[in-house]
Scaffold this active site. Structure first.
Site, PDB file in Angstrom:
ATOM      1  N   HIS A  47       0.830  -1.204   0.000  1.00  0.00           N
ATOM      2  CA  HIS A  47       0.000   0.000   0.000  1.00  0.00           C
ATOM      3  C   HIS A  47       0.865   1.255   0.000  1.00  0.00           C
ATOM      4  O   HIS A  47       0.549   2.241  -0.678  1.00  0.00           O
ATOM      5  CB  HIS A  47      -0.916  -0.024   1.224  1.00  0.00           C
ATOM      6  CG  HIS A  47      -1.699   1.225   1.420  1.00  0.00           C
ATOM      7  ND1 HIS A  47      -1.366   2.177   2.365  1.00  0.00           N
ATOM      8  CD2 HIS A  47      -2.797   1.704   0.776  1.00  0.00           C
ATOM      9  CE1 HIS A  47      -2.223   3.171   2.296  1.00  0.00           C
ATOM     10  NE2 HIS A  47      -3.110   2.914   1.356  1.00  0.00           N
ATOM     11  N   GLU A  50       2.009   2.000  -3.414  1.00  0.00           N
ATOM     12  CA  GLU A  50       0.938   2.632  -4.205  1.00  0.00           C
ATOM     13  C   GLU A  50       0.979   4.146  -4.028  1.00  0.00           C
ATOM     14  O   GLU A  50       0.885   4.901  -4.998  1.00  0.00           O
ATOM     15  CB  GLU A  50      -0.410   2.069  -3.776  1.00  0.00           C
ATOM     16  CG  GLU A  50      -1.603   2.750  -4.431  1.00  0.00           C
ATOM     17  CD  GLU A  50      -2.841   2.744  -3.561  1.00  0.00           C
ATOM     18  OE1 GLU A  50      -3.495   3.802  -3.448  1.00  0.00           O
ATOM     19  OE2 GLU A  50      -3.148   1.682  -2.981  1.00  0.00           O
ATOM     20  N   HIS A  51       1.120   4.604  -2.791  1.00  0.00           N
ATOM     21  CA  HIS A  51       1.207   6.037  -2.531  1.00  0.00           C
ATOM     22  C   HIS A  51       2.429   6.664  -3.192  1.00  0.00           C
ATOM     23  O   HIS A  51       2.349   7.730  -3.805  1.00  0.00           O
ATOM     24  CB  HIS A  51       1.271   6.288  -1.017  1.00  0.00           C
ATOM     25  CG  HIS A  51      -0.059   6.274  -0.343  1.00  0.00           C
ATOM     26  ND1 HIS A  51      -0.569   7.360   0.323  1.00  0.00           N
ATOM     27  CD2 HIS A  51      -0.999   5.298  -0.234  1.00  0.00           C
ATOM     28  CE1 HIS A  51      -1.762   7.052   0.823  1.00  0.00           C
ATOM     29  NE2 HIS A  51      -2.033   5.805   0.502  1.00  0.00           N
ATOM     30  N   GLU A 127      -3.884   7.705   7.784  1.00  0.00           N
ATOM     31  CA  GLU A 127      -4.884   6.803   7.209  1.00  0.00           C
ATOM     32  C   GLU A 127      -5.150   5.631   8.161  1.00  0.00           C
ATOM     33  O   GLU A 127      -6.298   5.202   8.330  1.00  0.00           O
ATOM     34  CB  GLU A 127      -4.392   6.295   5.854  1.00  0.00           C
ATOM     35  CG  GLU A 127      -5.432   5.556   5.046  1.00  0.00           C
ATOM     36  CD  GLU A 127      -4.951   5.191   3.650  1.00  0.00           C
ATOM     37  OE1 GLU A 127      -5.711   4.515   2.932  1.00  0.00           O
ATOM     38  OE2 GLU A 127      -3.816   5.567   3.275  1.00  0.00           O
TER      39      GLU A 127
END
Length: 418
Positions: A47, A50-51, A127
């Site tokens: 993840h 992805e950022h 997040e």
């Protein structure tokens, strides 16, 4: 076939589905890598990668990337699951090459600059905090950790604060080298698209991507799952997930399982919606779903209710599961849900992005591509005996229960064991 498929010399898979009457293209670059593929010391790295792909390349800054897509009137985004990562854009067909070049630049030439990493670590930590502060989101992670306590499928996609807060340039670089190669990648486009043009773009912008082999998907031991997890939080509602191993991706019973989900906790006419919400007013949200993976699956029922009603809601869920095992469903109930599922399938099929996601997800998971007519045929072919067989297979198992509420662990355990 309703789609076209090619493979480049470096192993990159290319899929397209042309749609008449549209002027847009949904474009996705998919990688067969997700949190399932992480080592224990890499939690959340899929993840985080992805950022970082949006934070600048050798040719562009993060602002350049955002401004370029804004100037094209395009959508740009990405998502990470436990088994794949997708970077996608939706653009006018006349802007396809521009969007393709930038998206390709992002996934092949991101620089993972230290200053960008340091700031983005804080974004992802926020997040994680937001997820933990949202009980109906956090309950999913708690349930998975309880369901798969010994394998990576049980770990949160976002990772942990400690690990995410320590990732550096070298971690991103090594992860890209390990997983972001052509053998692990698929390019998918749906909409106003010519397949040969798409292949030419892939050759031009991704032809130099290193070769490699797809990530393996091994067997998953579902026998070590725990019975109960309870978090005590000062919430107004008790958030409940109860479930057991379900029907994995690609299994012949997946169509019956999807219908069974809808019968139990799907549309407003579903059993749990009627029993829990409409007749008794015990919950605003109650639904059933199956999260399927390669060689594994979680069936679960979610409900959010006042803590004082938790025992009653849990009892109603168990009663409906037992009823489906003992009695099955009626022909009228099955026919209604079949048309509900088929109708939703057709409506979703009219969107370019939905078709792109369906093709991409099937390809990275090694599944057969079926046309909309083939899917409709399979759903309508499910019979009463199929529903009862799947109900007996899934619902007769002992459940795993996860709860986030103001109640203590002992109070929850007493309700669960009652």
């Amino acid at each position: 076939m309703f789609y076209e498929k090619s493979t480049l010399s470096n192993g990159l898979t290319v899929l397209s589905e042309s749609m008449d009457g549209v002027r847009s293209v949904a474009l996705g670059i998919w990688y067969r890598v997700g949190s399932r593929d992480e080592k224990p010391e890499q939690l959340g790295l899929s993840h985080f990668m992805e950022h970082m792909m949006f934070k600048g390349t050798e040719k562009r800054t993060a602002l350049d990337i955002s401004m370029s897509f804004d100037a094209m009137g395009a959508e740009l985004n990405a998502f990470t699951s436990k088994e794949y990562t997708c970077y996608y854009a939706r653009v006018l067909d006349e802007r396809l090459e521009s969007a393709f070049e930038i998206l390709s630049d992002m996934v092949t030439s991101s620089v993972f600059a230290s200053d960008a990493i340091h700031s983005e670590r804080e974004v992802v930590i926020e997040e994680i905090s937001r997820c933990e502060d949202t009980p109906d989101d956090h309950i999913g992670d708690l349930f998975s950790e309880t369901f798969y306590p010994t394998v990576q499928l049980g770990r949160p996609i976002l990772g942990t604060r400690e690990l995410v807060g320590a990732y550096e340039h070298e971690d991103c670089q090594r992860y890209q080298e390990s997983h972001y190669h052509a053998g692990n990648a698929t390019v998918v486009a749906s909409g106003s698209i010519d397949h040969e043009r798409l292949v030419a773009l892939c050759e031009r912008y991704l032809g130099a991507m290193p070769t490699g082999t797809p990530n393996e998907r091994g067997l998953v031991d579902e026998q070590n799952r725990k019975e109960l997890a309870a978090l005590t939080r000062p919430t107004e509602q008790a958030h409940l997930l109860i479930g057991m191993p379900g029907v994995p991706l690609g299994h012949d019973d997946r169509y019956a399982a999807a219908l069974l989900d809808s019968i139990l906790g799907g549309p407003m006419s579903s059993r749990l919606f009627q029993e829990v919400r409409e007749k008794r007013g015990l919950a605003y949200a109650v639904y059933a779903s199956t999260v399927s993976y390669m060689n594994a699956a979680q069936f679960s029922v979610y409900a959010g209710t006042r803590p004082s009603n938790l025992g009653e809601v849990l009892g109603l869920i168990r009663k409906e599961l037992a009823s489906l095992v003992a009695k099955g469903v009626t022909s009228e109930e099955l026919a209604r849900v079949q048309e509900y599922v088929v109708g939703n399938l057709v409506l979703a099929h009219e969107a370019t992005s939905s078709r792109m996601v369906r093709l991409g997800r099937n390809q990275v998971n090694g599944l057969k591509h079926l046309s909309i007519d083939e899917l409709i045929e399979r759903y309508r072919a499910v019979g009463l005996e199929d529903i009862k067989r799947v109900a007996e297979r899934v619902f007769a198992q002992e459940p795993t229960v996860a709860v986030i509420s103001p109640l203590t662990q002992d109070e929850i355990a007493e309700l669960v064991c009652a």
